[in-house]
Enzyme design. Structure first.
Site, short mmCIF file in Angstrom:
data_model
loop_
_atom_site.label_atom_id
_atom_site.label_comp_id
_atom_site.label_asym_id
_atom_site.label_seq_id
_atom_site.Cartn_x
_atom_site.Cartn_y
_atom_site.Cartn_z
N SER A 128 34.46 36.51 35.48
CA SER A 128 34.79 37.04 36.81
C SER A 128 33.67 37.92 37.33
O SER A 128 33.65 38.22 38.52
CB SER A 128 36.06 37.89 36.72
OG SER A 128 37.15 37.11 36.36
N HIS A 164 33.76 29.40 38.34
CA HIS A 164 34.78 30.45 38.43
C HIS A 164 36.05 29.92 39.07
O HIS A 164 36.13 29.74 40.29
CB HIS A 164 34.21 31.64 39.22
CG HIS A 164 35.08 32.84 39.20
ND1 HIS A 164 35.40 33.57 40.33
CD2 HIS A 164 35.73 33.44 38.16
CE1 HIS A 164 36.20 34.56 39.98
NE2 HIS A 164 36.41 34.51 38.69
N GLU A 201 34.44 28.66 42.49
CA GLU A 201 33.13 29.17 42.91
C GLU A 201 32.11 28.67 41.89
O GLU A 201 32.29 28.88 40.68
CB GLU A 201 33.11 30.71 42.91
CG GLU A 201 33.97 31.33 43.99
CD GLU A 201 33.96 32.87 43.95
OE1 GLU A 201 33.96 33.49 45.00
OE2 GLU A 201 33.97 33.44 42.84
N ASN A 237 36.07 37.95 44.36
CA ASN A 237 36.37 39.23 43.69
C ASN A 237 35.65 40.41 44.33
O ASN A 237 36.12 41.54 44.24
CB ASN A 237 36.02 39.15 42.20
CG ASN A 237 37.07 38.36 41.45
OD1 ASN A 237 38.17 38.14 41.96
ND2 ASN A 237 36.75 37.94 40.24
P1 NAD Z 1 43.04 36.23 28.35
O1 NAD Z 1 43.00 37.55 27.70
O2 NAD Z 1 44.34 35.71 28.88
O3 NAD Z 1 42.47 35.13 27.35
C1 NAD Z 1 41.26 35.27 26.67
C2 NAD Z 1 41.36 34.45 25.40
O4 NAD Z 1 40.05 34.41 24.80
C3 NAD Z 1 42.31 35.02 24.36
O5 NAD Z 1 43.23 34.03 23.95
C4 NAD Z 1 41.36 35.41 23.20
O6 NAD Z 1 41.96 35.27 21.92
C5 NAD Z 1 40.24 34.43 23.41
N1 NAD Z 1 38.99 34.77 22.74
C6 NAD Z 1 38.45 35.98 22.52
N2 NAD Z 1 37.30 35.84 21.82
C7 NAD Z 1 37.10 34.52 21.61
C8 NAD Z 1 36.11 33.74 20.95
N3 NAD Z 1 35.07 34.32 20.37
N4 NAD Z 1 36.26 32.41 20.93
C9 NAD Z 1 37.31 31.81 21.51
N5 NAD Z 1 38.28 32.49 22.15
C10 NAD Z 1 38.18 33.82 22.20
O7 NAD Z 1 41.91 36.28 29.51
P2 NAD Z 1 41.82 35.39 30.84
O8 NAD Z 1 42.52 36.08 31.93
O9 NAD Z 1 42.16 33.98 30.51
O10 NAD Z 1 40.26 35.52 31.15
C11 NAD Z 1 39.31 34.69 30.53
C12 NAD Z 1 38.06 34.68 31.37
O11 NAD Z 1 38.36 34.19 32.68
C13 NAD Z 1 37.40 36.04 31.58
O12 NAD Z 1 36.02 35.90 31.59
C14 NAD Z 1 37.91 36.46 32.96
O13 NAD Z 1 37.02 37.34 33.61
C15 NAD Z 1 37.94 35.12 33.66
N6 NAD Z 1 38.83 34.99 34.81
C16 NAD Z 1 40.11 35.51 34.78
C17 NAD Z 1 40.94 35.33 35.87
C18 NAD Z 1 42.37 35.82 35.86
O14 NAD Z 1 42.99 35.82 36.93
N7 NAD Z 1 42.93 36.22 34.72
C19 NAD Z 1 40.47 34.63 36.99
C20 NAD Z 1 39.19 34.09 36.98
C21 NAD Z 1 38.38 34.29 35.88
#
Ligand code: NAD
Length: 285
Positions: free
Chosen positions: A119, A140, A152, A190
């Site tokens: 993000s 993204h 994006e 964002n």
């Molecule tokens: P989340 O916490 O729901 O999930 C993250 C997952 O990554 C967890 O299951 C964790 O165990 C896993 N993880 C951690 N280290 C790891 C590794 N070394 N190898 C494999 N898996 C690993 O987080 P999320 O909300 O899904 O966010 C994930 C990414 O997406 C982030 O970069 C975030 O910025 C981005 N993002 C989030 C949103 C949102 O609305 N939540 C929107 C767009 C982008």
């Protein structure tokens, strides 16, 4: 290079949504996470999401089974060797992603593309952790991935035209609308959305109005489909805080200062829907 097999790193909120979006459109997917339990939760979320589509008659039961059958799960990055495109969607943490990118660079075949769903982290910086910065790009997605139209596409300084074109084509193939964005803190959505949510938390912290009133005000007065605090609960308070910190540090501008209440709620472990409690309560996570 034809992209047929997708690797997804992280089975959380975004990772399982991304895996589903590709699997439904016929791509083979390998989804990884650090633990079997996280993978099981991710697969259960995909199953439930597909089932909702079946109930709405947006998907047949047969297509649901076929999509599920296209997803393999694994706990090692090494299991992503067959993927032509890997979308990294692990926890938003710079050190963790730098390490993952170096590992992915070792694993993914030389012509393969490594995309990140970050993000807020600089694509150029993540690309520099690999020996293939021309084949690294930001992809993204938005939450919930299966329903949100936008992706994006962020070019790092060294992302090649070929990489951009391949990822643009694959984005369209899964029914998304890509928007080309320069590498800059918060990209487009964002950059505007997170400061608005942060302002809502400032307002709540100052006692301007209750959480319900703030959300209703924005729904009824600005025609937002969801209030900023409920949206923050959906995104995750930790993710919102991480983005604000990146905007604050990236632009060195105090207007991006994270709201003190947001910081404190993250410290308390109130991360939103995923923990069952954020600005609102949701029962069990
Ligand atoms: P989340 O916490 O729901 O999930 C993250 C997952 O990554 C967890 O299951 C964790 O165990 C896993 N993880 C951690 N280290 C790891 C590794 N070394 N190898 C494999 N898996 C690993 O987080 P999320 O909300 O899904 O966010 C994930 C990414 O997406 C982030 O970069 C975030 O910025 C981005 N993002 C989030 C949103 C949102 O609305 N939540 C929107 C767009 C982008």
């Amino acid at each position: 290079m034809t992209i047929k097999h997708i690797g997804v790193v992280g089975a959380g909120t975004m990772g399982n949504g991304i895996a589903q979006a590709f699997a439904v459109k016929g791509y083979g997917v390998t989804m990884t996470d650090v633990a079997e339990a996280a993978l099981a939760r991710g697969m259960a979320a995909i199953d439930a999401s597909l089932e909702r589509l079946v109930k709405k008659q947006a998907l047949s039961a047969g297509d649901k089974s076929a999509a599920l059958a296209r997803i393999r799960t694994a706990t090692r990055v090494a299991d992503l060797a067959a993927a032509e495109l890997v979308v990294e969607a692990a926890t938003e943490n710079l050190e963790l992603k730098l390490k993952l990118f170096a590992e992915l660079d070792q694993t993914v075949a030389p012509g393969g593309i490594i995309a990140t769903n970050t993000s807020s982290i600089s694509i150029t910086r993540l690309a520099a952790a690999t020996k293939r910065p021309d084949r690294v790009i930001g992809m993204h997605f938005f939450n919930p991935v299966p329903l949100m139209q936008l992706v994006e596409l962020i070019r790092g300084l060294r992302t090649s035209d070929e990489t951009y074109a391949a990822v643009e084509a694959v984005s369209k193939a899964i029914g998304k609308t890509p928007v080309r964005v320069k590498n800059s803190p918060g990209f487009v959505v964002n950059r505007m959305l997170c400061p608005m949510i942060n302002e809502a938390v400032h307002a709540l912290g100052e006692g301007l109005a209750t959480a319900e009133e703030i959300d209703n005000a924005m729904k009824l007065g600005a025609s937002h489909p969801i209030g900023p605090l409920a949206l923050c609960d959906l995104i995750g308070l930790d993710v919102e805080l991480a983005v604000m910190n990146v905007l604050y540090e990236g632009f060195k501008d105090p207007k991006y200062r994270p709201a003190p209440l947001l910081v404190e709620m993250v410290e308390a472990g109130y991360l939103g829907r995923k923990t069952g409690r954020g600005f609102f309560s949701y029962g069990k996570p």
